[in-house]
Structures are given as C-alpha cells and as structure tokens.
Design a protein around this motif. Structure first.
Motif, mmCIF file in Angstrom:
data_model
loop_
_atom_site.group_PDB
_atom_site.id
_atom_site.type_symbol
_atom_site.label_atom_id
_atom_site.label_comp_id
_atom_site.label_asym_id
_atom_site.label_seq_id
_atom_site.Cartn_x
_atom_site.Cartn_y
_atom_site.Cartn_z
ATOM 1 N N GLU A 317 56.682 54.062 44.187
ATOM 2 C CA GLU A 317 57.164 55.341 44.692
ATOM 3 C C GLU A 317 58.134 55.181 45.857
ATOM 4 O O GLU A 317 59.149 55.862 45.920
ATOM 5 C CB GLU A 317 55.976 56.202 45.141
ATOM 6 C CG GLU A 317 55.065 56.644 43.997
ATOM 7 C CD GLU A 317 55.771 57.576 43.025
ATOM 8 O OE1 GLU A 317 56.707 58.286 43.448
ATOM 9 O OE2 GLU A 317 55.395 57.586 41.839
ATOM 10 N N VAL A 367 66.986 54.216 41.378
ATOM 11 C CA VAL A 367 67.106 55.619 41.754
ATOM 12 C C VAL A 367 68.570 56.054 41.774
ATOM 13 O O VAL A 367 68.904 57.175 41.437
ATOM 14 C CB VAL A 367 66.436 55.862 43.116
ATOM 15 C CG1 VAL A 367 66.673 57.287 43.599
ATOM 16 C CG2 VAL A 367 64.941 55.571 43.031
ATOM 17 N N GLU A 386 65.469 60.624 40.456
ATOM 18 C CA GLU A 386 64.160 61.197 40.167
ATOM 19 C C GLU A 386 64.293 62.676 39.796
ATOM 20 O O GLU A 386 63.641 63.170 38.867
ATOM 21 C CB GLU A 386 63.253 61.032 41.384
ATOM 22 C CG GLU A 386 61.824 61.503 41.182
ATOM 23 C CD GLU A 386 60.961 61.279 42.408
ATOM 24 O OE1 GLU A 386 59.735 61.277 42.249
ATOM 25 O OE2 GLU A 386 61.514 61.115 43.518
#
Length: 465
Positions: A317, A367, A386
């Motif tokens: 994460e 990302v 994301e």
C-alpha cells in the motif's frame, strides 16, 4: 540462434530458418539476414553512428543487424517525426549518414540498403561495452534525450526476459509495434534474433492481423489489447498462444479480465523504460495479478524511498519513488552529463521517476510518474494510477487519466478525464469514494472524446489541464 549467447550481440550462422522474420509481405530467412547484413557491414565499416528511418520493413531489419555486425551505433528515427525533431536527433547524435530510406530534403549522405545483397565474410566482434543504439526519448520535458544502450546491456536484458518468459527457439513472436523504441525494436526484433525464434511483424497491430498470425507469443501496448478485447472473434483466435505480453503503459484491469475470459490466457505484465529496458515482470510459470508488474528479472534489485530518501515499507500500500540497479541499464544520456548525473543516486541506484508499491512477497505495482501521477491533495499523497484503476472498473468508463491541477485550498485537486458512454460524473466520484477513500475521489470529472497519447500508447498527461 542468429544472435549468439557467447558474445552479447554476435551473429552465429546456425541452421537456416526460411521464415525467421516476416514483416508484412516480406519474408527473410536467417541466411538472408546474415548475408544481407554482412554485405551492408562491409560498406559501413569504420562509421561511428548512422541514422535509420525505422519503418516496419525488411530494409530496417538488415540495416540494424548490419550495424551490429560492423559495430556501428544505430540511431533509430521515428518515420512520422517532423522536421524539427529529425533535425534535433541528427544534430545531437552526430549521425554521419542515413541507411536506406531517408526523409525528403536531407543533407546527410544516404547509403542504400540492398536486401538481396550477400556477403559471408566474418567481422570482428565489437567490444561488449560498445554502444549499439542511441534511442531518443519522447521528450515530454524538453527536446528528446539520446539514451545510450550498450551491447552487453541489451544482451543481459534479453537473456533475463527469455528466462522469465521461458522464451525459446520454438516460439513465434507476433507484434506490430514501432521499430524505434525498446518495446518493438530491442524486445520485438533483437529478442527473436537472439533467442532464435520466429518473428511475425504485422506492420499495424490490429486485432485481425494478430488473429491471423498464429503466434505463440504476442506483444502489445494497452491500446492494442483494448482493441483486441473489444473484438471477440479476434481475441478468441489467440487462445492457442502461450503468452500475451503487455507493456509500455499500465494494462487496465477490465481489459486484463476480458482477455482472460476470451482467450483463457492470463496476460504477462512487465515494466521498464528506455533507460533500463525491462526490469520487472510477471513470469510464465508464476503468479500474474491484474494491476501488478511482478518481480525483478534476473540481475535486478529495486528499492522504494520517500521524499527524504528513507526506505518505504513493502506492505503493498505504501508508495515511494522506485529506484533500480541491474546489468541492463543504460550508459547515460548522449551529450547530457547533467541529466545523467541527476538520475543516479550517490550510492549507485537509478531513479526511475516512477512511484510504486511493493508487497511482502516482492510483487511491484506501478502507481505512475512522480512528476504527473503523485498528487498531493489536502495533505495526502495520492497515486493517480490507483484512482484510474477504480474508475476503469465502472461500466461506463472506457479510458481515463487522472491529474492533479492547482487548487488554492487543497494544493492540488484530483481531476479525471474520462472517455466512455453514458458517463455520470457524480456517480463516478461516488464510485471512487466508496471503493477507496473519500480523499482519493476526483473533485471533478471531465468527459472527453479521446486522450492524448504518444506512439507507444502512453497518455500525455502534460497536455491535460
């Protein structure tokens, strides 16, 4: 094999293969390539750098391999380049001549590439450290920079991919990608020559052309795979293949899932750039997870750091700047020692400029770019990728790009540019807030007919806003 594993890019005769390379209607055997390249190598021996207008043609194949034989650096030039871009590439690279086709009005001498010429004399093997290519980047932050790729870096990169993808001489690779970037030229042309597999270049990467080709491996950018996924008949025709490989930009999760449903094949995703070639990939015999680009290939190590250079936890994460090391990295930017120095850390890591997350098992998720995809809004660090993945999961969205635009209150506000049918902006904002966190929701959704992309299908976010 045509390109021997004993020397980085040395050519070995081996057994002939009548259809080693097929480009459109042109078919070249291994002996055609060796003989034609050998004849060209004799004529250009002693040159330092030459330009090749990299059309998808047999002449381009002979030109590139002939330069590798002769130890002459190739400067591939996109065929659709405008006069200003061509002038910059020629001036910056110091190319001494064009090989084969040349644009109108050129002042450089032109050396014809005779596809049917033959010469079987041997050529001294160039040093592994010698520069094989100067590849020019897209130049989103100024004039394109020349990336210096050595013979040994290319060899290391291709061998690592052959291992990761279990790529052998029994394969037939199919793609229709441009021959002036790492994806189409290094992986897509030199890869088959080094491994000894067949190559079918479809000239244009249409679903129908891919379906007709009958390959075991297919290369494509997400735009190609999106079109294949919308063409059910063509997609189902790929079910007999071994690998579908996607790269050059993130593959949308809905496209990934539709390809699985139609072909029965789970796509391979990989990550790289002109400066590094491919450093991360899912494996032919390993896990393939939508939205993730897998593990470091052989010889590569990675790390994530925050803005202060501190390590970022590998929890899947937390996001940080991705840095890499490995034998397939470039030798720097031509004539740009300043830019070269800026992209390396003091302890020898290459700063990719990309933001990523790594999970406990070492799987990587990209990302986006630090410059355009790391958005700081209301004190939060948000990865545009994301948010884009969430939006692409909505049935009305076909394409999307999320950017951070200046905002007096938030610093940056998230704005989503969406291509789709029946788009309800408020519904999309609520969709993201429900799937992710409220602070990650777009503050604005703008519906557009298309997104600006470069030749490799990458969205040019700097043109949005």
């Amino acid at each position: 094999m045509l390109l021997s594993s004993l020397n980085p890019l040395a050519v070995a005769r081996g057994d002939d293969l009548p259809d080693a390379v097929r480009i459109g209607d042109d078919v070249l055997s291994r002996s055609d390539i060796v003989g034609g390249a050998g004849a060209l190598a004799r004529r250009i021996a002693g040159a330092k750098r030459v330009a090749v207008l990299a059309t998808p043609s047999a002449a381009t194949v002979i030109a590139v391999v002939g330069c590798l034989f002769a130890g002459v650096t190739v400067v591939p030039v996109p065929p659709d380049s405008g006069p200003a871009e061509i002038a910059h590439i020629l001036s910056d690279s110091g190319a001494q001549a064009w090989l084969g086709q040349a644009p109108e009005g050129t002042e450089l001498p032109v050396v014809p590439v005779r596809v049917n010429a033959r010469d079987w004399h041997g050529h001294p093997e160039p040093r592994p450290s010698s520069i094989a290519f100067v590849l020019y980047t897209s130049g989103t932050t100024g004039p394109p920079k020349g990336v210096l790729l050595s013979r040994q870096a290319i060899a290391a990169g291709l061998d690592a991919l052959a291992q990761a993808w279990q790529w052998t001489s029994n394969d037939t690779l199919v793609h229709g990608l441009p021959l002036f970037h790492v994806h189409g030229l290094i992986l897509g042309l030199l890869g088959p020559l080094r491994v000894g597999s067949r190559l079918v270049h479809t000239v244009s990467p249409t679903p129908e052309a891919y379906a007709r080709a009958g390959g075991s491996m297919y290369f494509g950018v997400p735009t190609v795979w999106s079109r294949v996924a919308r063409d059910e008949e063509s997609a189902r025709a790929l079910a007999g293949a071994r690998l579908l490989v996607s790269g050059s930009a993130p593959l949308p999760v809905p496209v990934f899932e539709r390809l699985v449903a139609l072909t029965g094949l789970t796509p391979i995703e990989r990550y790289g750039m002109s400066e590094t070639m491919i450093t991360l990939s899912t494996r032919a015999d390993g896990e393939r997870r939508p939205g993730w680009v897998g593990l470091p290939v052989t010889g590569v190590t990675t790390r994530l750091v925050d803005e202060d250079g501190a390590p970022v936890p590998h929890d899947g994460e937390s996001i940080g700047g991705l840095q890499v090391r490995g034998p397939m990295l470039f030798d720097g930017y031509l004539n740009r020692p300043d830019a070269t120095a800026e992209c390396w850390t003091e302890d020898g890591w290459f700063k990719t400029g990309d933001v990523a997350a790594i999970d406990e098992g070492g799987f990587h998720r990209i990302v986006g770019r630090e410059s355009t995809d790391l958005i700081k809004s209301g004190g939060y660090r948000i990865g545009a990728g994301e948010v884009e993945t969430s939006l692409l999961g909505h049935p009305t969205v076909r394409e999307v790009a999320v950017v951070g635009l200046p905002d007096a209150d938030l610093g940056q506000r998230l704005v989503a540019y969406v291509v789709g049918e029946g788009v309800d902006p408020d519904a999309l904002i609520a969709h993201v807030a429900g799937e992710l966190s409220a602070h990650k929701r777009p503050r604005e959704v703008r519906v557009v007919d298309s997104l600006p992309r470069n030749a490799m299908g990458k969205v040019q976010k700097k043109l949005l806003g």
